[in-house]
Scaffold this active site. Structure first.
Site, PDB file in Angstrom:
ATOM      1  N   GLY A  34      -1.118  -4.951  20.425  1.00 26.16           N
ATOM      2  CA  GLY A  34      -1.580  -5.784  19.323  1.00 26.16           C
ATOM      3  C   GLY A  34      -0.998  -5.423  17.982  1.00 26.16           C
ATOM      4  N   GLY A  65       4.498  -2.358  16.359  1.00 26.78           N
ATOM      5  CA  GLY A  65       5.405  -1.578  17.206  1.00 26.78           C
ATOM      6  C   GLY A  65       5.493  -2.155  18.608  1.00 26.78           C
ATOM      7  N   TYR A  85      -1.659   5.075  -0.399  1.00 24.42           N
ATOM      8  CA  TYR A  85      -0.872   4.222   0.499  1.00 24.42           C
ATOM      9  C   TYR A  85       0.472   3.881  -0.144  1.00 24.42           C
ATOM     10  CZ  TYR A  85       0.397   0.097   3.282  1.00 24.42           C
ATOM     11  OH  TYR A  85       1.053  -0.806   4.089  1.00 24.42           O
TER      12      TYR A  85
END
Length: 306
Positions: free
Chosen positions: A34, A37, A171
């Site tokens: 899902g 990758g 992030y």
């Protein structure tokens, strides 16, 4: 790459790059079902890669992705390796396991990552979001346009031990580091036939956002407003399908246009290389490129020769 747009699918690019995919051994990190990758691996599977190596923390999820790949192309050679990026010891163990497979890796796609997670450190004491031959080799580092939120905080990578932690700035720092690392690899190993690029796949809803509740994404707009990113605020948010987002992965990993020396170290967006002058300065600054490399060597307690 000119025919491609933001709506181009991974399958379309893979079909164009069938010759480049055939016979290649490809290692993908973060290949959870899902996720991007796994979608990348599925997109290239039917074009006869020599081997697809899936490296994930949970081998059970890697095996699930491997089963999905074999359902697309029964004859593809798929191997799974345990990789916990939260531990330098485990990373070295995984590297040894890959070497023991007797496969020559042609393309490495560093896809694994976390986004805006609560403050935590790896077992080696590194803030969690920041833990980072003769034939041609490609290294693809999945970044994000979220790099706009922060340069690399070289003097305080771990946010004063979490006291001043902001998950979106953390992030941003990690995604900027991905870009600088790609540039550094290109500069150091480009003459040895290595191509290194970074990319933003677009805004895709995957399990990458598992640490963020739906209503908490408003924090992104608030930070953009504080930091003055007016062009971002003026844009209508357009979500991408996984198939369209991963198209840029396939371009980065295989498209022959990126063999041009002047494109080594590129940052890709929407299947295209972004011009250096259009990038934020902290994602391309040559001083920070070298500084990141030296910082990385200190973090892993190892100096690299090249």
């Amino acid at each position: 790459m000119s025919p491609y747009t933001a709506d181009t699918t991974a399958g379309e690019v893979a079909a164009d790059c069938a010759t480049q995919i055939a016979g290649k051994t490809v290692l993908v990190t973060g290949a959870t079902p899902g996720g991007s990758g796994a979608a990348f691996a599925l997109a290239i599977a039917k074009y006869r890669p020599a081997c697809i190596i899936l490296a994930t923390r949970n081998l059970a999820t890697a095996e699930e992705t491997a089963s999905q790949i074999r359902a697309v192309e029964a004859g593809v050679n798929v191997k799974c390796v345990a990789l916990d990026l939260g531990s330098q010891f485990e990373i070295r163990e995984a590297a040894a396991a890959v070497n023991a497979l007797d496969e020559t890796v042609d393309v490495l796609v560093n896809n694994a990552g976390v986004m805006a997670c609560p403050y935590a450190k790896t077992v080696d004491g590194i803030e969690r979001q920041c833990s980072a031959r003769d034939t041609p080799v490609r290294v693809v580092n999945v970044s994000s346009d979220g790099h706009r939120f922060s340069h690399v905080r070289f003097e305080d990578l771990d946010f004063d031990d979490g006291k001043v932690y902001n998950r979106w700035i953390a992030y941003g720092q990690s995604k900027t580091a991905n870009m600088l690392f790609s540039l550094s690899l290109a500069q150091k190993l480009g003459k040895k036939n290595l191509v290194s690029v970074s990319l933003h796949p677009g805004v895709i809803w995957t399990n990458l956002g598992r640490d963020v509740k739906q209503d908490e994404f408003r924090e992104i707009g608030e930070l953009d407003q504080v930091q003055g990113h007016r062009s971002i605020l003026a844009q209508e948010l357009k979500m991408k399908t996984l198939e369209c987002g991963v198209a840029t992965h396939v371009v980065a990993a295989f498209h022959p246009s990126l063999d041009a020396p002047e494109l080594n170290g590129s940052y890709l967006l929407g299947c295209h290389s972004v011009k250096r002058e259009e990038m934020l300065p902290w994602g391309r600054d040559p001083v920070d490129v070298e500084r990141l490399w030296k910082t990385g060597e200190k973090l892993v307690s190892q100096e690299f020769t090249y």
